[in-house]
Design a protein around this motif. Structure first.
Motif, mmCIF file in Angstrom:
data_model
loop_
_atom_site.group_PDB
_atom_site.id
_atom_site.type_symbol
_atom_site.label_atom_id
_atom_site.label_comp_id
_atom_site.label_asym_id
_atom_site.label_seq_id
_atom_site.Cartn_x
_atom_site.Cartn_y
_atom_site.Cartn_z
ATOM 1 N N SER A 85 0.842 -1.196 0.000
ATOM 2 C CA SER A 85 0.000 0.000 0.000
ATOM 3 C C SER A 85 0.877 1.247 0.000
ATOM 4 O O SER A 85 2.100 1.167 0.166
ATOM 5 N N ILE A 86 0.259 2.390 -0.122
ATOM 6 C CA ILE A 86 1.015 3.645 -0.166
ATOM 7 C C ILE A 86 1.819 3.864 1.115
ATOM 8 O O ILE A 86 2.973 4.274 1.060
ATOM 9 N N SER A 87 1.231 3.568 2.275
ATOM 10 C CA SER A 87 1.973 3.757 3.529
ATOM 11 C C SER A 87 3.188 2.848 3.595
ATOM 12 O O SER A 87 4.282 3.287 3.979
ATOM 13 N N CYS A 88 3.013 1.597 3.229
ATOM 14 C CA CYS A 88 4.154 0.676 3.251
ATOM 15 C C CYS A 88 5.173 1.049 2.175
ATOM 16 O O CYS A 88 6.376 0.922 2.381
ATOM 17 N N TRP A 89 4.685 1.521 1.039
ATOM 18 C CA TRP A 89 5.596 1.931 -0.022
ATOM 19 C C TRP A 89 6.471 3.087 0.455
ATOM 20 O O TRP A 89 7.687 3.072 0.269
ATOM 21 N N ILE A 90 5.849 4.086 1.095
ATOM 22 C CA ILE A 90 6.605 5.235 1.611
ATOM 23 C C ILE A 90 7.644 4.782 2.631
ATOM 24 O O ILE A 90 8.747 5.321 2.696
ATOM 25 N N MET A 91 7.292 3.761 3.401
ATOM 26 C CA MET A 91 8.182 3.290 4.473
ATOM 27 C C MET A 91 9.135 2.176 4.030
ATOM 28 O O MET A 91 9.829 1.600 4.857
ATOM 29 N N GLY A 92 9.145 1.842 2.737
ATOM 30 C CA GLY A 92 10.164 0.921 2.249
ATOM 31 C C GLY A 92 9.727 -0.475 1.876
ATOM 32 O O GLY A 92 10.549 -1.392 1.891
ATOM 33 N N CYS A 93 8.493 -0.660 1.497
ATOM 34 C CA CYS A 93 8.082 -2.023 1.131
ATOM 35 C C CYS A 93 8.836 -2.524 -0.098
ATOM 36 O O CYS A 93 8.974 -3.730 -0.280
ATOM 37 N N ASP A 94 9.356 -1.612 -0.923
ATOM 38 C CA ASP A 94 10.140 -2.061 -2.066
ATOM 39 C C ASP A 94 11.396 -2.795 -1.598
ATOM 40 O O ASP A 94 11.811 -3.781 -2.197
ATOM 41 N N ARG A 95 11.990 -2.343 -0.490
ATOM 42 C CA ARG A 95 13.156 -3.047 0.076
ATOM 43 C C ARG A 95 12.742 -4.413 0.633
ATOM 44 O O ARG A 95 13.464 -5.396 0.492
ATOM 45 N N LEU A 119 4.939 -16.208 -2.131
ATOM 46 C CA LEU A 119 5.131 -14.777 -1.898
ATOM 47 C C LEU A 119 4.041 -14.000 -2.630
ATOM 48 O O LEU A 119 3.961 -14.057 -3.854
ATOM 49 N N LEU A 120 3.188 -13.311 -1.870
ATOM 50 C CA LEU A 120 2.060 -12.601 -2.471
ATOM 51 C C LEU A 120 2.024 -11.139 -2.033
ATOM 52 O O LEU A 120 2.091 -10.848 -0.838
ATOM 53 N N PRO A 121 1.878 -10.225 -2.997
ATOM 54 C CA PRO A 121 1.627 -8.839 -2.617
ATOM 55 C C PRO A 121 0.174 -8.703 -2.181
ATOM 56 O O PRO A 121 -0.693 -9.457 -2.641
ATOM 57 N N ILE A 122 -0.095 -7.767 -1.296
ATOM 58 C CA ILE A 122 -1.464 -7.516 -0.855
ATOM 59 C C ILE A 122 -1.629 -6.008 -0.705
ATOM 60 O O ILE A 122 -0.691 -5.318 -0.311
ATOM 61 N N HIS A 130 2.791 0.999 11.440
ATOM 62 C CA HIS A 130 3.978 0.173 11.700
ATOM 63 C C HIS A 130 4.571 -0.361 10.397
ATOM 64 O O HIS A 130 5.137 -1.448 10.358
ATOM 65 N N ALA A 131 4.404 0.402 9.330
ATOM 66 C CA ALA A 131 4.892 0.001 8.015
ATOM 67 C C ALA A 131 6.421 0.013 7.982
ATOM 68 O O ALA A 131 7.038 0.795 8.714
ATOM 69 N N PRO A 132 7.003 -0.858 7.153
ATOM 70 C CA PRO A 132 6.374 -1.858 6.301
ATOM 71 C C PRO A 132 5.993 -3.111 7.091
ATOM 72 O O PRO A 132 6.620 -3.442 8.097
ATOM 73 N N VAL A 133 4.954 -3.770 6.598
ATOM 74 C CA VAL A 133 4.433 -4.950 7.281
ATOM 75 C C VAL A 133 4.243 -6.099 6.308
ATOM 76 O O VAL A 133 4.151 -5.903 5.095
ATOM 77 N N MET A 134 4.164 -7.290 6.879
ATOM 78 C CA MET A 134 3.807 -8.473 6.099
ATOM 79 C C MET A 134 3.120 -9.463 7.032
ATOM 80 O O MET A 134 3.210 -9.355 8.257
ATOM 81 N N MET A 135 2.431 -10.389 6.425
ATOM 82 C CA MET A 135 1.757 -11.434 7.187
ATOM 83 C C MET A 135 2.364 -12.764 6.756
ATOM 84 O O MET A 135 2.519 -13.017 5.555
#
Length: 157
Positions: A85-95, A119-122, A130-135
């Motif tokens: 999502s945008i919040s996770c993207w801003i906080m580094g989900c690409d990394r 591995l699935l994007p959501i 608390h971004a970035p996050v994963m489940m």
């Protein structure tokens, strides 16, 4: 045509019926029940669930493909959903995505050759603060970095 639903799956689905105003409303819970038993929801399962709930297979498949937590193809023993999502993207989900991709050797949407991980994007996991996050296997992990990811992956046997 014989049913693929087990007696246990059918019993669990039928136990949900009194909680809803009509049979069709049980469809997501019914697919979750089958997925909990099998790991995913096959075309044959969709056919049988639809018949049980008095729906067409096409109606049920429409729900299944819209609801991104229903897996319509086999997945690994451990499912990793990383938020993009945008919040996770801003906080580094690409990394996070790149670290997972390199560590697992699969692209998003893929399953490792040993069928250990999928591995699935959501779109959103609802933990923007608390971004970035994963489940991982339905357990939320927050404030991720490479070290935390490596520890989580090691725990998945």
């Amino acid at each position: 045509m014989p049913t693929v639903l087990t007696p246990e799956e059918k019993q669990e689905i039928e136990a949900e019926l009194p909680r809803y105003p009509n049979r069709k409303a049980v469809c997501i819970d019914a697919m979750k029940i089958v997925q909990r038993h099998r790991g995913w929801v096959s075309d044959e399962s969709v056919r049988d669930i639809a018949a049980l709930l008095e729906m067409s297979p096409e109606e049920l498949d429409g729900v299944a493909t819209f609801y991104n937590l229903i897996f319509r193809k086999p997945v690994g023993r451990h499912v990793i959903m990383f938020c993009d999502s945008i919040s996770c993207w801003i906080m580094g989900c690409d990394r996070v995505r790149e670290h997972l991709r390199q560590r697992l050797g699969v692209e998003p949407g893929g399953t490792t050759p040993d069928e250990r991980f999928t591995l699935l994007p959501i779109v959103c996991l609802g933990a923007c603060d608390h971004a970035p996050v994963m489940m991982v296997d339905w357990e939320l992990h927050q404030d991720l970095d490479s070290q935390k990811i490596d520890v989580l992956l090691e725990r998945c046997k």
